[in-house]
Design a protein around this motif. Structure first.
Motif, PDB file in Angstrom:
ATOM      1  N   ASP A  62       0.856  -1.184   0.000  1.00  0.00           N
ATOM      2  CA  ASP A  62       0.000   0.000   0.000  1.00  0.00           C
ATOM      3  C   ASP A  62       0.892   1.234   0.000  1.00  0.00           C
ATOM      4  N   PHE A  63       0.678   2.138  -0.951  1.00  0.00           N
ATOM      5  CA  PHE A  63       1.513   3.326  -1.090  1.00  0.00           C
ATOM      6  C   PHE A  63       0.853   4.572  -0.493  1.00  0.00           C
ATOM      7  N   LEU A  64      -0.198   4.373   0.298  1.00  0.00           N
ATOM      8  CA  LEU A  64      -0.899   5.501   0.895  1.00  0.00           C
ATOM      9  C   LEU A  64      -0.217   5.942   2.187  1.00  0.00           C
ATOM     10  N   SER A  65       0.077   7.243   2.277  1.00  0.00           N
ATOM     11  CA  SER A  65       0.597   7.835   3.511  1.00  0.00           C
ATOM     12  C   SER A  65      -0.526   8.632   4.167  1.00  0.00           C
ATOM     13  N   LYS A  66      -0.829   8.304   5.416  1.00  0.00           N
ATOM     14  CA  LYS A  66      -1.912   8.992   6.103  1.00  0.00           C
ATOM     15  C   LYS A  66      -1.377  10.206   6.854  1.00  0.00           C
ATOM     16  N   ASN A  67      -2.100  11.317   6.741  1.00  0.00           N
ATOM     17  CA  ASN A  67      -1.723  12.565   7.400  1.00  0.00           C
ATOM     18  C   ASN A  67      -2.904  13.030   8.239  1.00  0.00           C
ATOM     19  N   LYS A  68      -2.771  12.910   9.550  1.00  0.00           N
ATOM     20  CA  LYS A  68      -3.883  13.225  10.443  1.00  0.00           C
ATOM     21  C   LYS A  68      -4.075  14.722  10.654  1.00  0.00           C
ATOM     22  N   SER A  91      -0.218  -1.097  -8.126  1.00  0.00           N
ATOM     23  CA  SER A  91       0.569  -2.326  -8.231  1.00  0.00           C
ATOM     24  C   SER A  91       1.938  -2.141  -7.572  1.00  0.00           C
ATOM     25  N   PRO A  92       2.533  -3.240  -7.103  1.00  0.00           N
ATOM     26  CA  PRO A  92       3.834  -3.149  -6.424  1.00  0.00           C
ATOM     27  C   PRO A  92       4.929  -2.516  -7.268  1.00  0.00           C
ATOM     28  N   ASN A  93       4.881  -2.685  -8.592  1.00  0.00           N
ATOM     29  CA  ASN A  93       5.905  -2.090  -9.455  1.00  0.00           C
ATOM     30  C   ASN A  93       5.584  -0.640  -9.836  1.00  0.00           C
ATOM     31  N   LYS A  94       4.504  -0.109  -9.257  1.00  0.00           N
ATOM     32  CA  LYS A  94       4.094   1.288  -9.463  1.00  0.00           C
ATOM     33  C   LYS A  94       3.793   1.610 -10.938  1.00  0.00           C
ATOM     34  N   LYS A  95       3.350   0.585 -11.668  1.00  0.00           N
ATOM     35  CA  LYS A  95       3.050   0.800 -13.083  1.00  0.00           C
ATOM     36  C   LYS A  95       1.558   0.882 -13.376  1.00  0.00           C
ATOM     37  N   TYR A  96       0.724   0.291 -12.488  1.00  0.00           N
ATOM     38  CA  TYR A  96      -0.709   0.196 -12.792  1.00  0.00           C
ATOM     39  C   TYR A  96      -1.559   0.522 -11.573  1.00  0.00           C
ATOM     40  N   ILE A  97      -2.796   0.906 -11.863  1.00  0.00           N
ATOM     41  CA  ILE A  97      -3.812   1.104 -10.828  1.00  0.00           C
ATOM     42  C   ILE A  97      -5.063   0.338 -11.259  1.00  0.00           C
ATOM     43  N   ILE A  98      -5.646  -0.398 -10.313  1.00  0.00           N
ATOM     44  CA  ILE A  98      -6.951  -1.027 -10.527  1.00  0.00           C
ATOM     45  C   ILE A  98      -7.914  -0.507  -9.473  1.00  0.00           C
ATOM     46  N   SER A  99      -9.062  -0.073  -9.932  1.00  0.00           N
ATOM     47  CA  SER A  99     -10.141   0.376  -9.057  1.00  0.00           C
ATOM     48  C   SER A  99     -11.358  -0.483  -9.358  1.00  0.00           C
ATOM     49  N   ALA A 100     -11.887  -1.179  -8.350  1.00  0.00           N
ATOM     50  CA  ALA A 100     -13.003  -2.105  -8.553  1.00  0.00           C
ATOM     51  C   ALA A 100     -14.150  -1.740  -7.623  1.00  0.00           C
TER      52      ALA A 100
END
Length: 370
Positions: A198-204, A282-291
């Motif tokens: 997960d590449f999301l950084s949370k900022n409170k 994706s782990p290789n930072k090449k793709y995004i999937i939204s379902a």
């Protein structure tokens, strides 16, 4: 992840009643009497080609409910004969109201749309919708909801959108490009869960105050304001976090009957992309999937994007007919092995009779195939 309200159904008990097997129907300005206890002649079938057996919805007792268990679906016919006119098609898993139980057929209550060419000139002069008795072969149905996905179900599409091109497939069409989808077991799913990426950084620090989220960017501050729109529905926004390598903030918006995720550029303050659901990178930072689990159409809306620099470029959008992801965030993740893992159910078995989500999951994984 976005969520939606699960409907609550109230079921009442049904009392069995005696039924009559002779019907009258106006056919070509004649009264035709059909005794369904006797064989139906070819001549009568040929004559009985206009109106159906109309019924009063409120005065018709439902004896029981059945489900379409034939993978190719079921056909409703105007009379209990394979040679009778086809009036409607049902999909796998569809629930039907049985009002009579015959030897090889169920009599089903349904709303039937009919069109008439009064002048026989090829022009439809009249269209009506009425409640009728229709007939479905018992061998195409079962008493319990079918729940199992097969490998052949996974890539069947309701629609495909690529660029400006959009195709809708009424009978479904197999997707042979872009993605590879396979069934897996729960053990493999759980084994891969610790490898989630997960590449999301949370900022409170970006907290909502009085219904307002204010996000500073290099060029301008960006505000998201909750709104009460009365009959038009409310708008609610939440700050989800930032995706630092893309230089983007991620905002979730919830509306009257929809939701989305927006990326906001940290430099310009402009919205750069809108996703139908949470964007899984994706782990290789090449793709995004939204379902998105679509509760209205009973299928999955899926979007595939390519990442180029800090840009996200749409590749395709698709509606998968036969499966729907479970909505909790922990049940969909991209693992280090390059697969997107999802807990799903067959679309026909996504809901239980009490209105809750079916918790007997199946599991799939998806790999980008470009």
């Amino acid at each position: 992840m976005s969520s939606f309200k699960i409907p609550t159904h109230i079921f009442s008990s049904i009392i069995l009643c005696l039924t009559t097997f002779s019907y009258h129907s106006a056919v070509a300005n004649q009264n035709v009497i059909i005794d369904l206890n006797k064989p139906i002649s070819a001549a009568l079938l040929a004559q009985y080609n206009r109106g159906g057996i109309e019924i009063d919805y409120d005065d018709t007792t439902v004896l029981k409910y059945i489900y379409v268990t034939a993978k190719d679906g079921a056909i409703a016919r105007q009379l209990p004969s394979g040679a009778a006119r086809k009036v409607k098609s049902y999909t796998f898993g569809e629930k039907l109201d049985v009002i009579e139980d015959r030897k090889d057929w169920y009599t089903v209550r349904d709303s039937i749309d009919r069109q008439y060419d009064e002048n026989n000139d090829g022009v439809i002069d009249k269209s009506i919708s009425q409640w009728e008795k229709v007939f479905v072969k018992k061998e195409q149905t079962g008493s319990t909801m079918p729940a199992s996905l097969t490998s052949k179900d996974l890539n069947i599409l309701a629609y495909l959108s690529v660029g400006e091109d959009y195709e809708y497939f009424e009978d479904g069409k197999a997707l042979n490009d872009y993605l590879k989808i396979e069934l897996i077991d729960k053990a493999l799913f759980e084994k891969k869960r610790p490898l989630a990426v997960d590449f999301l950084s949370k900022n409170k620090s970006f907290k909502k105050r009085n219904g307002v989220i204010s996000i500073p960017t290099a060029k301008k501050p960006v505000k998201f304001v909750d709104k009460d729109n009365g009959d038009d529905g409310d708008e609610r926004f939440d700050y989800i976090g930032s995706i630092d390598f893309l230089n983007q903030h991620l905002i979730e918006g919830n509306y009257w009957e929809s939701s989305n995720y927006e990326m906001i550029d940290k430099n310009s303050g402009e919205m750069t992309q809108v996703f139908i659901d949470y964007p899984h990178i994706s782990p290789n930072k090449k793709y995004i999937i939204s379902a998105y689990t679509n509760p209205y159409e009973q299928y999955t809306d899926l979007e595939l994007y390519k990442i180029k620099g800090t840009d996200t470029i749409p590749i395709m959008g698709a509606g998968f007919m036969h499966w729907m992801p479970i909505v909790e965030p922990e049940n969909i993740f991209w693992a280090k092995d390059g697969f997107l893992y999802l807990a799903v159910n067959h679309s026909a078995a996504f809901w239980k009779e009490d209105g809750h989500i079916n918790d007997e999951f199946q599991y799939i994984r998806i790999k980008v195939d470009l």
